[in-house]
Each structure stands twice: as structure tokens, then as C-alpha cells.
Motif scaffolding. Sequence first.
Motif, mmCIF file in Angstrom:
data_model
loop_
_atom_site.group_PDB
_atom_site.id
_atom_site.type_symbol
_atom_site.label_atom_id
_atom_site.label_comp_id
_atom_site.label_asym_id
_atom_site.label_seq_id
_atom_site.Cartn_x
_atom_site.Cartn_y
_atom_site.Cartn_z
ATOM 1 N N THR A 35 17.779 11.446 -18.201
ATOM 2 C CA THR A 35 17.948 10.639 -16.980
ATOM 3 C C THR A 35 16.954 11.529 -15.640
ATOM 4 N N PHE A 36 16.743 12.806 -15.973
ATOM 5 C CA PHE A 36 16.088 13.394 -14.917
ATOM 6 C C PHE A 36 14.355 13.551 -15.075
ATOM 7 N N GLU A 37 14.272 13.010 -16.404
ATOM 8 C CA GLU A 37 12.614 12.603 -16.580
ATOM 9 C C GLU A 37 12.352 11.510 -16.012
ATOM 10 N N ASN A 38 13.291 10.566 -15.405
ATOM 11 C CA ASN A 38 12.875 9.464 -14.452
ATOM 12 C C ASN A 38 12.657 10.023 -12.937
ATOM 13 N N LYS A 39 11.648 10.159 -12.448
ATOM 14 C CA LYS A 39 11.534 10.763 -11.372
ATOM 15 C C LYS A 39 11.740 9.971 -9.994
ATOM 16 N N ASP A 40 11.892 8.653 -10.286
ATOM 17 C CA ASP A 40 12.284 7.612 -9.399
ATOM 18 C C ASP A 40 14.108 7.762 -9.279
ATOM 19 N N VAL A 41 14.682 8.004 -10.054
ATOM 20 C CA VAL A 41 16.044 8.193 -10.232
ATOM 21 C C VAL A 41 16.490 9.569 -9.385
ATOM 22 N N VAL A 42 15.690 10.538 -9.836
ATOM 23 C CA VAL A 42 15.987 11.821 -9.401
ATOM 24 C C VAL A 42 15.433 11.956 -7.854
ATOM 25 N N ALA A 43 14.754 10.997 -7.296
ATOM 26 C CA ALA A 43 14.505 11.010 -6.070
ATOM 27 C C ALA A 43 15.488 10.083 -5.211
ATOM 28 N N ILE A 44 16.111 9.213 -5.676
ATOM 29 C CA ILE A 44 17.235 8.554 -5.022
ATOM 30 C C ILE A 44 18.141 9.405 -5.077
ATOM 31 N N LEU A 60 33.832 -3.844 -23.958
ATOM 32 C CA LEU A 60 32.486 -2.880 -23.830
ATOM 33 C C LEU A 60 32.397 -1.596 -24.261
ATOM 34 N N ARG A 61 31.115 -1.279 -24.616
ATOM 35 C CA ARG A 61 31.072 0.255 -25.164
ATOM 36 C C ARG A 61 29.554 0.423 -24.540
ATOM 37 N N GLU A 62 29.462 1.549 -24.101
ATOM 38 C CA GLU A 62 28.177 2.287 -23.573
ATOM 39 C C GLU A 62 27.312 2.651 -24.681
ATOM 40 N N HIS A 63 26.026 2.046 -24.672
ATOM 41 C CA HIS A 63 24.948 2.212 -25.744
ATOM 42 C C HIS A 63 23.801 3.194 -25.160
ATOM 43 N N SER A 64 23.523 4.396 -25.243
ATOM 44 C CA SER A 64 22.588 5.079 -24.617
ATOM 45 C C SER A 64 21.602 5.764 -25.756
ATOM 46 N N SER A 65 20.256 5.719 -25.562
ATOM 47 C CA SER A 65 19.320 6.336 -26.371
ATOM 48 C C SER A 65 19.471 7.882 -26.579
ATOM 49 N N SER A 66 20.384 8.404 -26.014
ATOM 50 C CA SER A 66 20.326 10.106 -25.828
ATOM 51 C C SER A 66 21.934 10.215 -25.840
ATOM 52 N N LYS A 67 22.179 11.450 -26.476
ATOM 53 C CA LYS A 67 23.579 11.790 -26.786
ATOM 54 C C LYS A 67 23.798 13.439 -26.195
ATOM 55 N N GLY A 68 24.969 13.737 -25.947
ATOM 56 C CA GLY A 68 25.224 14.953 -25.438
ATOM 57 C C GLY A 68 24.517 15.358 -24.042
ATOM 58 N N PHE A 69 24.063 16.864 -24.119
ATOM 59 C CA PHE A 69 23.324 17.240 -23.113
ATOM 60 C C PHE A 69 21.813 16.784 -22.931
ATOM 61 N N ALA A 70 21.593 15.914 -24.052
ATOM 62 C CA ALA A 70 20.042 15.338 -23.919
ATOM 63 C C ALA A 70 20.040 14.178 -22.890
ATOM 64 N N LEU A 71 21.270 13.576 -22.633
ATOM 65 C CA LEU A 71 21.325 12.466 -21.567
ATOM 66 C C LEU A 71 20.942 12.976 -20.195
#
Length: 388
Positions: free
Chosen positions: A200-209, A185-196
Motif C-alpha cells: 500500500t505504501f508503495e502507492n505514492k498517491d495513496v500515501v499523499a492522500i 464477499l471475501r477480500e482478495h489481496s495480492s499481498s498478505k500479512g505485513f506485506a500489505l
Amino acid sequence: MGVRNYITLFLLSFSAFIIVSTEFAPLGVMSLMGESLRASESEIGVSVTIYAWIGTLVALVTPMFLAGINRRVLLAVLLGLIALANYITSIADHTFYLYLARVIGGIANGAFLAFLAITATSIVKDEVKAKATAIAFLGVSFASAFCIVIVNFLSTYLLWQTIYNILSLSAFACGILLLVFVPTLREHSSSKGFALFKKTFENKDVVAILLISVCCITAHFSIYSFVQPWLANTLALEESSVSLLLLCFGVAGFLSNTLLTRYIEEYLSKIVLYAIALTAMCLLLFSVFGIKGYTLVLYPLFVIWGGCVSSLIVCFQALVIKLAKQEAGNAVAIYVSCFNGAIGLGALLGGLLLQWFGIYILMLINGVIVLIACYQYFKRFIKGGVNG
């Protein structure tokens, strides 16, 4: 899920049990380790803090540097580091080597827990991802509830060094077995480095949780860190009663996680709501019944408290995975950092509030904090109709 998937999930769970047991083991043999290493109990206690805070930092940066590595090999290497850390502890003759071992263990702890849930959910279908998370975290709950008791019991028959050797061999064996059962398994993310983090923090629902989880976990550990002296000193309960109450807490937590494997998929949002509400109720009632001396009422409250908190730790992570979608790996790493950080923050704030206001005001304040978190969760995820 197939038999192989179940075997893999329970291997991940047992590996997590070994890692979390490594974190808390010094608390079960604190006096014995202090005598051997010629160190005070506070110096041994610092080793637990080192492990937790390093785990917090490592979990946060893990997706930046380790996401592209074959996860099967990575998890095995991390368990190898846990084996090494426990071995170094077993042969340590000075606190320097103990702290060195805790640094190594903390690094492995943070990285492993950051990948635990995302690995568990990567090997199953979408409709059972929450169930897979619950199974993988059974080991975390069991270790949190029983590790100190088990280690303390074993220390009456074995040298504390032998206990660490057992942990070392167990970690090594788990690493070998994970090489066999975990697929590539390898992680595939659309963002790299500090951009991740930005992604992630652009997702307001995740931030709320994340914010709600930090409030609940911090409030919990503000109380739980000082529950033993409260029971033993303030309420003057016998040692057997204190042990029984803590056992009720631990057993309830383990059983609740076991039940989660059956019901989490269907009732995730409602479980979180009820667990937060009941946790707030327990913290508020502790201040009432504790002052009045109704100690018998504490037993059902400890059962409810233990079951709810244990459920929340797993359910918050399951919600993060569900809401983050493609960025789940990054979001889980942030959640693990928030979780570890909240443990330390809870103990710190709890100590300050305890010193300033006393135990019952501490309970009242934290009960109100969890109640506010419950309202915010209801407003956004139940009334607001967010698909959690």
C-alpha cells in the motif's frame, strides 16, 4: 443501482450510525453515568478514548487476520459484539465493566469501519463506487453530528441504561438484517500479512492522500475538541447560541453528505480541493472574528466548516479506494486507523497548543496547516494531473 443494493447500503449506514453512537453516547449522559457508577466525569470520558484508540489499532491489523472471512458473517458478528458491549454497559455497576464493554466495542468499531467502505463498493459497479461510499457513511456523519444531542434528550425521559439497551437491540437487529441482504464477499489481496503495508505504501498517491487527510483531520479536531468552551467561556455566548451553532455544524455536515451521493462521482477531486480550502478559510477567520467579537459571522462559518469537514471525511476515503485499486481493502483499513488516530492526536495537540498559546493562536496554526495541505493537494492532484 438496484433496490436491494440501496437497502444494503442504508443498512450499512444505519449500522455505522449505531456503532459511532455507541462510541460517543457516554458524552451525552456523562453526569448520569458518573453518579450511577460512582465515577468522575473524566473517568467516563476515558471510556471514549479507550473505544477510539482500540478502534485505531484494530482497524490497522484487520486486513491481516480477517480479510479472508465471509464479510456478510463477519459484519453480523461485529454488530453482535456491539450489542454485547452496550448490554454490558447497561448492567455495569462499576467502571471496570464499563471499560470492559468499551474494549469489546472498540474492537468491533475498528473492524467494522475498516470493512464499511470496501463492502459498500463491492456490491456496486465501478462507476458508482464513490456514491456507495457516501451513502454508507451517512450514518457516521449523522451520529457524529447528532448522537450526543439525541442521547442527552432521551436521558430526560429514559434511564441511561435503557438508552444502551436500545442501542444493543438495534445493533442485534442490524446484524440479522445484514445476514439477509449482504451477499457473500471475501477480500482478495495480492499481498498478505505485513506485506500489505509495504504494498500500500508503495502507492505514492495513496500515501499523499493519507498524509493530507491526517493534517486536515488533526487540525479540525484540534479546534473542534475545544469549540464548546471557546464559545461558552471565551466568547461568553448563551447556552442556546452555543447549541444553535453546533446544530448548524451538524446539520450542514449531514446535508453535505446527502448531496455527495449525487455529485461525488463527477466532481470528487474538485470537491476535495474546495472543501480543504474552505476549511482553512474558516479556521483562519475564526481567529479574526472571534477576537473582534463578530459572533453573527460565526453562523455561516460554522455551516461552511461543518459541511466541508463532513465531506472531506467521506471524500478522502473515496479517493483512497479509487487510487489504491486492487489494494483498496488494505488502504481503507490504514485510512480508518489514520482517521481515528488523527482524532486523538488532534485533541492532544490542541490541548497542548491551547495551554501554551491560547485559542486564537491555536486556530491560526491549524488554519495554516490546512492551507499547506490544500496547496499540496492542488499541486499533486489538480495541477499534477493525478486521476483522483
